[in-house]
Enzyme design. Structure first.
Site, mmCIF file in Angstrom:
data_model
loop_
_atom_site.group_PDB
_atom_site.id
_atom_site.type_symbol
_atom_site.label_atom_id
_atom_site.label_comp_id
_atom_site.label_asym_id
_atom_site.label_seq_id
_atom_site.Cartn_x
_atom_site.Cartn_y
_atom_site.Cartn_z
ATOM 1 N N GLU B 80 -25.655 31.584 -16.975
ATOM 2 C CA GLU B 80 -24.611 31.596 -18.007
ATOM 3 C C GLU B 80 -23.472 30.682 -17.572
ATOM 4 O O GLU B 80 -22.410 30.684 -18.184
ATOM 5 C CB GLU B 80 -24.131 33.005 -18.278
ATOM 6 N N CYS B 112 -27.208 38.057 -17.773
ATOM 7 C CA CYS B 112 -27.746 38.178 -16.414
ATOM 8 C C CYS B 112 -29.259 38.235 -16.336
ATOM 9 O O CYS B 112 -29.804 38.429 -15.252
ATOM 10 C CB CYS B 112 -27.157 39.407 -15.737
ATOM 11 N N HIS B 234 -30.926 45.587 -11.938
ATOM 12 C CA HIS B 234 -29.828 44.629 -12.013
ATOM 13 C C HIS B 234 -28.569 45.274 -11.422
ATOM 14 O O HIS B 234 -28.308 46.453 -11.642
ATOM 15 C CB HIS B 234 -29.597 44.196 -13.469
#
Lengths: 142, 346
Positions: B80, B112, B234
């Site tokens: 990103e 992400c 994550h």
């Protein structure tokens, strides 16, 4: 507006991304940047493209404290002459270590960094810099 | 079977401690670090960006896998924080690792989880024999607005996985994804820093998507938590993956080894992939890994991965995640602000 310098940089991408030079098969000399003819052998020289391994040692260096505007964020930084294992010497920045840690004879390896950028709107130029060799867990060091 | 035939990571050298950021904003750093589960985060140098980090990770991956770069048929870079808004990072990576010109290439963006989306694309291309090897990268130099909660965790790092069929170090048994339209975190065109929905990023976003993605994969593969040796979720901070593990009934010790977020922060597109790389650095052959990435906006990609014997032959070739974590120099907030262009007058 057409960007100045784009073509010149594009022509050098291969050589500055991967330290691509050449090698004279006649006198067994390695050159960087690549030469159009072997300065030693002249017309007897036979040149072939050669990609340097990127390993070498610091031949000499200087700590830059008065930098151009585009490098101000990096001050103080080290610019060194690196003698590659194949014999050619080239100039490059030393990164990933403090200036006081740098010494003549220090082993370095090539890494990939941003060299400069043409303002906020222009192209970004990438290429080689050098860093101290990194310890690798499990590597069978001699 | 399709799998990971080589992998490499890169983490920049600089770190800033949570306490140092908190000191500037008048917060209690010790309490914050403990609460977030992030003690320091990686900071890119002034000459590092997603292209340089991706190239370093990709070069490590090619060396680790002993792959001829000419065998790579696809290069996808998920991030990103691509250095250009228009102009792919992937082409820079492909040129720098000396790929053939006969490749397909694109940049991915899904907060992400763009890196794991790239892994799935490469799996499809390899499985259908369209390419021999695909390169999937998750890499970021994430930014948090000065003083914002994000500033404590937004970090930099990259992970490259080579996806192929021949001699994999780990096979990917299955993958499943869960996707909805959930605006928990975003950055509008031209804005320097992202915005987020504060507490909204928790239950309806991270926990719902990671949880549902995990359950979907467990259902599809007819497996349970007990069938896996390692879990990777994550890591937006050190707290969320642990809470997710508790919700799914994952024992803490199966999650512990992946929690690189404590030392380097959230490497965004490289976050879950970095956790996976650390497990691959240490796991014994035969170990089964369950990984779920998460991307705001929102979605999750879950993977079931088995470590193969081949992994033992490749260790010692390139720096491990821990080698990069150990190589660090701590900096003060003022230097961090200079490196990250937070000083606008310069």
């Amino acid at each position: 507006m057409a960007e100045h310098g784009v073509a010149q940089i594009w022509r050098k991408i291969k050589s500055i991304y991967n330290i691509q030079g050449n090698h004279c098969k006649t006198c067994d000399t390695y050159y960087f940047p690549p030469r159009p003819v072997c300065p030693e052998c002249r017309r007897k020289g036979v040149l072939e493209d050669y990609r340097f391994k990127g390993l070498g040692k610091i031949h000499t260096f200087a700590v830059v404290r008065q930098a151009p505007d585009t490098f101000k964020r990096q001050v103080p930084y080290v610019v060194a002459q690196i003698e590659l294992d194949e014999g050619a010497r080239l100039t490059g920045q030393i990164v990933n270590c403090d200036p006081e840690e740098v010494e003549i004879g220090m082993r370095v390896r090539a890494c990939f960094r941003k060299i400069t950028e043409f303002g906020d709107k222009g192209i970004i130029v990438y290429g080689y810099k050098f860093e101290p060799v990194l310890k690798v867990t499990g590597h069978p060091y001699p | 079977m399709v799998g990971i035939v080589g992998y490499g990571v890169y983490i920049p050298r600089y770190r800033i401690k949570t306490e140092e950021i908190a000191r500037v904003w008048g917060e209690d750093g010790v309490r914050l670090a403990k609460g977030l589960g992030v003690f320091e985060k990686s900071v890119p140098g002034p000459d590092e960006d997603v292209a340089t980090i991706s190239v370093e990770a990709a070069r490590n991956a090619v060396k680790h896998g002993n792959i001829d770069p000419l065998d790579i048929g696809a290069v996808y870079v998920g991030s990103e924080s691509h250095p250009y808004a228009v102009k792919p990072t992937g082409t820079i990576v492909a040129e720098a690792i000396e790929c053939s010109t006969d490749i397909t290439c694109a940049d991915y963006e899904f907060a992400c989880k763009a890196g794991t989306a790239a892994m799935q694309t490469c799996m499809g291309l390899v499985k259908s024999d369209m390419i021999k090897v695909g390169l999937a990268i998750g890499s970021d130099t994430a930014q948090g607005r000065p003083g914002d909660a994000l500033e404590y965790s937004a970090a930099a790092g990259g992970v490259a996985f080579l996806i192929g069929k021949e001699n994999p170090v780990a096979t990917i048994e299955a993958t499943a994804s869960f996707t909805t339209d959930t605006p928990d975190f975003w950055r509008r065109e031209g804005e320097d820093y992202p915005s987020h929905g504060a507490r909204f990023t928790g239950e309806p976003a991270y926990f719902r998507h990671v949880g549902e993605g995990a359950k979907l994969l467990l259902r599809n593969t007819k497996t349970s938590v007990d069938d896996y040796d390692y879990f990777v979720f994550h890591m937006p901070n050190g707290k969320f993956p642990l809470a997710m593990g508790m919700q799914l009934g994952v024992p803490g010790e199966k999650l512990e080894d992946s929690l690189v977020v404590r030392q380097i922060g959230n490497t965004y597109s490289g976050s879950a992939m970095m956790g996976l790389a650390r497990i691959l650095d240490i796991a014994d052959p035969g170990s089964r890994i369950f990984m779920v990435s998460y991307g705001s906006g929102a979605g999750s990609d879950a993977f079931s991965i088995v470590v193969e014997e081949e992994v033992l032959k490749r260790r010692g070739e390139v720096p491990t995640v821990d080698d990069y974590i150990a190589r660090k120099t701590n900096i003060e907030y003022s230097i961090y602000a200079k490196f990250r262009r937070k000083i606008k007058a310069m």
